[in-house]
Design a protein around this motif. Structure first.
Motif, short mmCIF file in Angstrom:
data_model
loop_
_atom_site.label_atom_id
_atom_site.label_comp_id
_atom_site.label_asym_id
_atom_site.label_seq_id
_atom_site.Cartn_x
_atom_site.Cartn_y
_atom_site.Cartn_z
N TYR A 34 37.99 100.89 85.71
CA TYR A 34 38.12 99.43 85.57
C TYR A 34 36.83 99.10 84.77
O TYR A 34 36.67 98.43 83.82
CB TYR A 34 38.32 98.90 86.87
N SER A 35 35.70 99.63 85.45
CA SER A 35 34.42 99.21 84.91
C SER A 35 34.09 99.63 83.53
O SER A 35 33.51 99.05 82.77
CB SER A 35 33.31 99.68 85.78
N THR A 36 34.55 100.86 83.19
CA THR A 36 34.48 101.55 81.96
C THR A 36 35.43 100.63 80.85
O THR A 36 34.71 100.38 79.86
CB THR A 36 34.52 102.80 81.96
N SER A 37 36.68 101.13 81.04
CA SER A 37 37.68 100.61 80.08
C SER A 37 37.63 99.34 79.83
O SER A 37 37.96 98.76 78.82
CB SER A 37 38.99 101.40 80.21
N VAL A 38 37.80 98.55 81.03
CA VAL A 38 38.21 97.01 81.20
C VAL A 38 36.83 96.37 80.83
O VAL A 38 36.64 95.76 79.74
CB VAL A 38 38.75 96.75 82.29
N LEU A 39 35.98 96.37 81.68
CA LEU A 39 34.76 95.59 81.56
C LEU A 39 33.75 95.85 80.48
O LEU A 39 33.30 95.04 79.79
CB LEU A 39 33.96 95.50 83.06
N THR A 40 33.52 97.26 80.26
CA THR A 40 32.42 97.63 79.25
C THR A 40 33.14 97.72 77.96
O THR A 40 32.38 97.17 77.02
CB THR A 40 31.89 99.21 79.62
N VAL A 41 34.48 98.11 77.81
CA VAL A 41 34.86 98.33 76.34
C VAL A 41 35.80 97.43 75.63
O VAL A 41 35.48 96.67 74.70
CB VAL A 41 35.51 99.72 76.37
N PHE A 42 37.08 97.14 76.39
CA PHE A 42 38.09 96.37 75.80
C PHE A 42 38.20 94.89 76.16
O PHE A 42 38.06 94.19 75.21
CB PHE A 42 39.29 97.12 76.33
N LEU A 43 37.81 94.54 77.27
CA LEU A 43 37.99 93.05 77.54
C LEU A 43 37.09 92.20 77.16
O LEU A 43 37.55 91.11 76.51
CB LEU A 43 38.12 92.99 79.23
N GLY A 44 35.76 92.55 76.90
CA GLY A 44 34.94 91.33 76.15
C GLY A 44 35.33 91.07 74.90
O GLY A 44 35.65 89.86 74.73
N PRO A 45 35.30 92.16 73.94
CA PRO A 45 35.71 91.96 72.53
C PRO A 45 37.37 91.13 72.48
O PRO A 45 37.40 90.15 71.64
CB PRO A 45 35.69 93.14 71.91
N TYR A 46 38.26 91.76 73.40
CA TYR A 46 39.36 91.23 73.18
C TYR A 46 39.78 89.92 73.77
O TYR A 46 40.27 88.98 73.08
CB TYR A 46 40.63 92.17 74.04
N LEU A 47 39.17 89.58 74.81
CA LEU A 47 39.32 88.23 75.51
C LEU A 47 38.69 87.11 74.46
O LEU A 47 38.85 86.11 74.37
CB LEU A 47 38.48 87.96 76.72
N THR A 48 37.51 87.51 74.02
CA THR A 48 36.58 86.82 73.16
C THR A 48 37.64 86.45 71.70
O THR A 48 37.54 85.36 71.29
CB THR A 48 35.32 87.63 72.80
N THR A 49 38.07 87.53 71.33
CA THR A 49 39.24 87.12 70.28
C THR A 49 40.17 86.32 70.62
O THR A 49 40.66 85.18 69.70
CB THR A 49 39.90 88.54 69.70
N VAL A 50 40.83 86.05 71.76
CA VAL A 50 41.88 85.37 72.21
C VAL A 50 41.15 84.13 72.33
O VAL A 50 41.91 83.02 72.08
CB VAL A 50 42.32 85.89 73.58
N ALA A 51 40.02 83.79 72.86
CA ALA A 51 39.35 82.56 73.17
C ALA A 51 39.18 82.01 71.63
O ALA A 51 39.47 80.92 71.40
CB ALA A 51 38.08 82.78 73.72
N GLU A 52 38.77 82.70 70.81
CA GLU A 52 38.40 82.22 69.46
C GLU A 52 39.68 81.60 68.67
O GLU A 52 39.76 80.87 67.89
CB GLU A 52 37.89 83.28 68.46
N SER A 53 40.81 82.39 69.01
CA SER A 53 42.19 82.02 68.38
C SER A 53 42.53 80.60 69.14
O SER A 53 43.29 79.95 68.36
CB SER A 53 43.21 83.01 68.68
N ALA A 54 42.19 80.29 70.16
CA ALA A 54 42.47 79.37 70.79
C ALA A 54 41.55 77.94 70.73
O ALA A 54 41.48 77.03 71.11
CB ALA A 54 42.70 79.21 72.29
N ALA A 55 40.30 78.37 70.05
CA ALA A 55 39.01 77.25 69.87
C ALA A 55 39.44 76.37 68.83
O ALA A 55 40.32 76.44 68.10
CB ALA A 55 37.82 78.21 69.28
N ASP A 56 38.77 75.27 68.96
CA ASP A 56 38.95 74.15 67.94
C ASP A 56 38.24 74.36 66.88
O ASP A 56 37.54 75.54 66.69
CB ASP A 56 38.35 72.71 68.83
#
Length: 449
Positions: A34-56
């Motif tokens: 979890y710490s490696t694949s989720v928190l360190t690698v994938f979730l930060g950039p991916y969640l940021t991309t999802v948030a940017e798609s929902a941004a004003d």
């Protein structure tokens, strides 16, 4: 005959201890993915991309009506998860010490976290709030589970074995992270040949970490033993009241408290680097996801060697000196990260190698050193305070990282601010006389510490 019986009993006890230790290692194997694949690698950039798609149009999202720059949303969620963990960890520590039934608590925290992580499969489109909620649940759950997990260490390893046992646990975790990252890299880079989109590949990688966490948690749950305590009939003390009671007790052991303060500071820097490195690499340095995965894989492989190697160094130079050396290396490495040129993966790999060599050892030796400072019978209670320093109090770094980026728009400014955590942590740790701290806690002082 009597001597033979005593020797046979000692051999049986040693065999049972080894069996528990091997089971204990497997929780690091389970949750480190979890710490490696989720928190360190994938979730930060991916969640940021999802948030940017929902941004004003100005690049802001508005959770609960609060304007938040999309690039800061992930860091703020990490900080929010820590606040939730702070409320839960003292409760878990008190319950573990009072009842001695640690396995049910470990199972509950592990499977809530594993379920939330698996649920990240449904993070797509503009569902940034779903991603933030699941991140808060999963990150708080892993913190609570580690309170219980770490509290086993003084019970399954005598003082002379703890540096080695703790280091092996971290090594198991980094080995698992490496193995899963290889599979992630194959899926992500070859997603087209597997007939899935890039986003779907990321979601599969996120969900598979939750499944891995849940499956391998079965091993420690089978091998670890619950130990009944005399506190089972004591009135329950919960949450902040338990934490306040623990801190009051620590006032009688100010050197233990001094070590915890030092650890709180430098580990805040470590945890922030772990959670924000991929965001820095993707957003500031313009590196591809496959490059980030390869770099983190390098960190995992070298962290196995680093944890075991620093464990050996601790046997000859002492745990405290070895940790201090690692903090110097952290400071130099992170400062160098500020000057990394964009679009140059080779230098990012060099930085990753430096982090990998000190990451596992600095964490493993800090855990084993603290285990010597815990009064007998208060393992979970004290380790709940330790875990709040390890994960629970690691909110200041992500918060500072997010605020710095929100104010300056520069991830370089955000990353350089973390150097202070290592420098201040070094000074605080250097001032702690650990041999006296161990004696004051009522524990035998090892020959070398």
């Amino acid at each position: 005959m009597g001597t033979d019986t005593v020797q046979a009993g000692a051999a049986d006890e040693a065999g049972e201890r080894r069996r528990e230790q091997r089971g204990w290692y497997f929780y690091d194997w389970a949750c480190s993915v979890y710490s490696t694949s989720v928190l360190t690698v994938f979730l930060g950039p991916y969640l940021t991309t999802v948030a940017e798609s929902a941004a004003d149009a100005d690049g802001f999202v508005h959770p609960l009506g609060i304007p938040v720059r999309a690039g800061s949303f992930f860091a703020y969620c990490v900080s929010a998860s820590v606040i939730v963990a702070i409320l839960l960890m003292p409760l878990a520590g008190a319950a573990a010490d009072r009842t001695g039934r640690k396995k049910p608590l470990l199972a509950a925290a592990a499977y809530v976290g594993a379920a939330a992580t698996t649920g990240l499969f449904f993070l797509d489109g503009e569902r940034y709030l779903l991603g933030g909620l699941l991140l808060v649940i999963a990150n708080a759950s892993v913190a609570v589970s580690m309170v219980v997990y770490n509290s086993y260490l003084p019970q399954i390893a005598p003082p002379e074995e703890r540096d080695a046992v703790s280091s092996r646990g971290w090594a198991f975790g980094y080995a698992a992270g490496s193995l899963v990252l290889i599979a992630n890299l194959v899926l992500f880079t070859g997603h087209g040949s597997f007939g899935v989109s890039e986003g779907m590949a990321v979601r599969i990688c996120l969900a598979s970490a939750g499944l891995w966490w849940g499956v391998f948690t079965l091993v420690p749950l089978k091998r670890l033993r619950d130990r009944r305590t005399t506190k089972a009939t004591a009135p329950p003390v919960h949450g902040w009241r338990q934490l306040a009671a623990t801190v009051r007790d620590m006032r009688g052991k100010p050197l233990t408290l001094a070590f915890l303060l030092a650890y709180l500071v430098y580990n805040d820097g470590i945890q922030t680097v772990i959670s924000q490195a991929s965001v820095y690499g993707s957003q500031e340095l313009g590196l591809s996801q496959s490059t980030l995965i390869t770099a983190v894989l390098m960190v995992q492989v070298l962290a196995v060697a680093g944890a075991l190697g620093m464990g050996r160094l601790a046997r000859t130079h002492g745990a405290k000196r070895t940790i201090l050396g690692s903090l110097v290396a952290w400071t130099v490495t992170l400062a160098a990260g500020y000057f990394l040129p964009a679009g140059a993966p080779v230098w990012f790999f060099v930085l990753a190698a430096g982090i990998g060599l000190v990451l596992g050892g600095s964490q493993a030796l800090s855990r084993s050193l603290f285990s010597h400072l815990v009064p007998p019978g208060k393992e979970a209670e004290y380790f709940s305070a330790y875990e709040m320093s390890d994960r629970g109090m690691s909110w200041l770094g992500p918060l500072l990282f997010g605020i710095t980026y929100q104010l300056t728009g520069s991830y370089r400014d955000a990353i350089i601010s973390l150097v202070a955590f290592f420098a201040i942590g070094f000074v605080l740790l250097a001032r702690v006389p650990v041999r006296q701290a161990i004696a004051d806690a009522g524990n035998p002082v090892p020959d070398r510490i």
